[in-house]
Design a protein around this motif. Structure first.
Motif: not given
Ligand SMILES: *Cc1c(COP(=O)(O)O)cnc(C)c1O
Length: 371
Positions: A188-204
């Motif tokens: 939640p505190t990150k620049n793009l914050g959810a309302f709970g826990d979350a994360g992502a991987i990006v790749t080509n």
């Protein structure tokens, strides 16, 4: 409001929520009423939009930022016997993300921008070095052009911990796109914050994408058919839906943070502090505005501010190599005087979406009056 009644928190997550309250509430109800809560259309749609935002072909939502690093390093084969080059000046989750897989951190001192000092990387490369993990601490992009050059020269994997840098750019390239994989947290505190826990991987990489999609769901390519042993690390529909709403406003929100940072830089004029500098070619997103308090005065400054109802934070008081969690990294192997000095000097000023001009100038006034 009278200044003498004002109280400033270091962060105020409720303000960001109130900026688009009706939209968040509409989306939450929509998801609750849909009957789909895990691995549905909200996740698919967020993954597509976030990949497009960052500028990669693929995105895989996972349960948190730590998992994004843990899964990415595991799937890229970074494990026992492998060394990973990483900045010593980072949050412990960066390092946990691959030491949990058995890999060994090789800790490098930061530069004056708080991120890995690229001049010190090459001499630490050995025949065990498998990867470089770049971190964009406080929203300041690391020196990615140089890091990418080194990774290519020595044929090393390049990963990025972008947990504090959604949308930050280096030479117009968005962080998360420089190497094999970008790892994000939506805490939640990150620049793009959810309302709970979350994360992502990006790749080509289509292979990494397919494997990560299975791995986060027990290794299942199709329900009840398991390709490889996986874990449960899914980003749920409710968080995905809310993140899609927040993503629409990310650039606007980063612009607001930049305005706060510019204001601090322009108006703080107390010689006891060193203000953050910006690397040439970098477009930081100001996850934190971190000053250095010189002359061993940090504790006294904190007490002075607390008395004036201004709350600040320290990111981070103990660097990972001195943490009890990493007792096995012997201090004799870690000569990291600058990292340790920073941990005694850094102070994060209040900065959050919706901070008022009055609140910020109150902080600035008190900082400038500190003797
Ligand atoms: C927040 C953060 C993480 C971990 O993210 P979680 O979602 O809390 O697991 C990793 N690295 C850095 C630099 C972070 O700031």
């Amino acid at each position: 409001m009278q200044h003498n009644q004002m109280e400033i928190q270091c962060n105020r997550l409720d303000r960001g929520y109130h900026q688009h309250q009706a939209e968040y509430e509409r989306k939450a109800l929509e998801v609750l009423r849909s009957g789909n809560y895990i691995l549905g259309n909200e996740l698919k749609s967020f993954e597509e939009k976030f990949a497009e935002y960052v500028g990669t072909k693929y995105c895989v939502g996972v349960a948190c930022g730590l998992d994004s690093i843990r899964i990415a390093t595991h799937l890229l084969g970074v494990g026992v016997g492998d060394e990973v080059i990483v900045s010593a000046n980072t949050y412990i989750a960066t390092i946990l993300g691959f030491t949990l897989n058995g890999a060994t951190p090789v800790l490098i001192e930061p530069d004056q921008y708080y991120n890995i000092d690229t001049a010190q990387i090459e001499k630490r490369i050995t025949n065990k070095t498998k990867a470089i993990m770049a971190v964009h601490l406080y929203g300041q992009p690391a020196d990615m052009l140089e890091i990418r050059k080194i990774a290519q020269k020595y044929d090393l994997l390049l990963l990025e911990d972008c947990a504090q840098a959604h949308g930050a750019k280096m030479n117009k390239e968005t962080v998360g796109t420089f190497g094999e994989v970008g790892c994000f947290s939506f805490y939640p505190t990150k620049n793009l914050g959810a309302f709970g826990d979350a994360g992502a991987i990006v790749t080509n990489s289509p292979e990494l994408y397919e494997r990560a999609r299975c791995y986060r769901n027990y290794g299942s390519a199709k329900q009840y058919y398991f390709r490889e042993p996986g874990i449960n690390s899914r980003l749920d529909e409710l968080q995905a839906g809310l993140l899609s709403v927040r993503l629409k406003y990310l650039d606007e929100c980063n612009k607001e943070r930049m305005m706060f940072a510019q204001r601090y830089t322009k108006y703080i004029n107390n010689g006891r502090f060193l203000l953050p500098e910006i690397r040439k070619g970098a477009e930081p997103v100001w996850h934190q505005y971190v000053i250095r308090v010189l002359g061993g005065q940090r504790e006294r400054l904190q007490a002075y501010l607390a008395k004036r109802r201004i709350h600040v934070a320290i990111h981070y008081p103990i660097p990972p190599h001195l943490s009890d969690a990493y007792k096995e990294i012997s201090p004799s192997k870690c000569l990291l005087p600058f990292t340790e000095q920073l941990s005694r000097e850094v102070l994060s000023l209040p900065l959050y979406a919706g901070m008022t001009e009055e609140e910020q100038f109150y902080v600035i006034e008190k900082l400038n009056q500190f003797e």
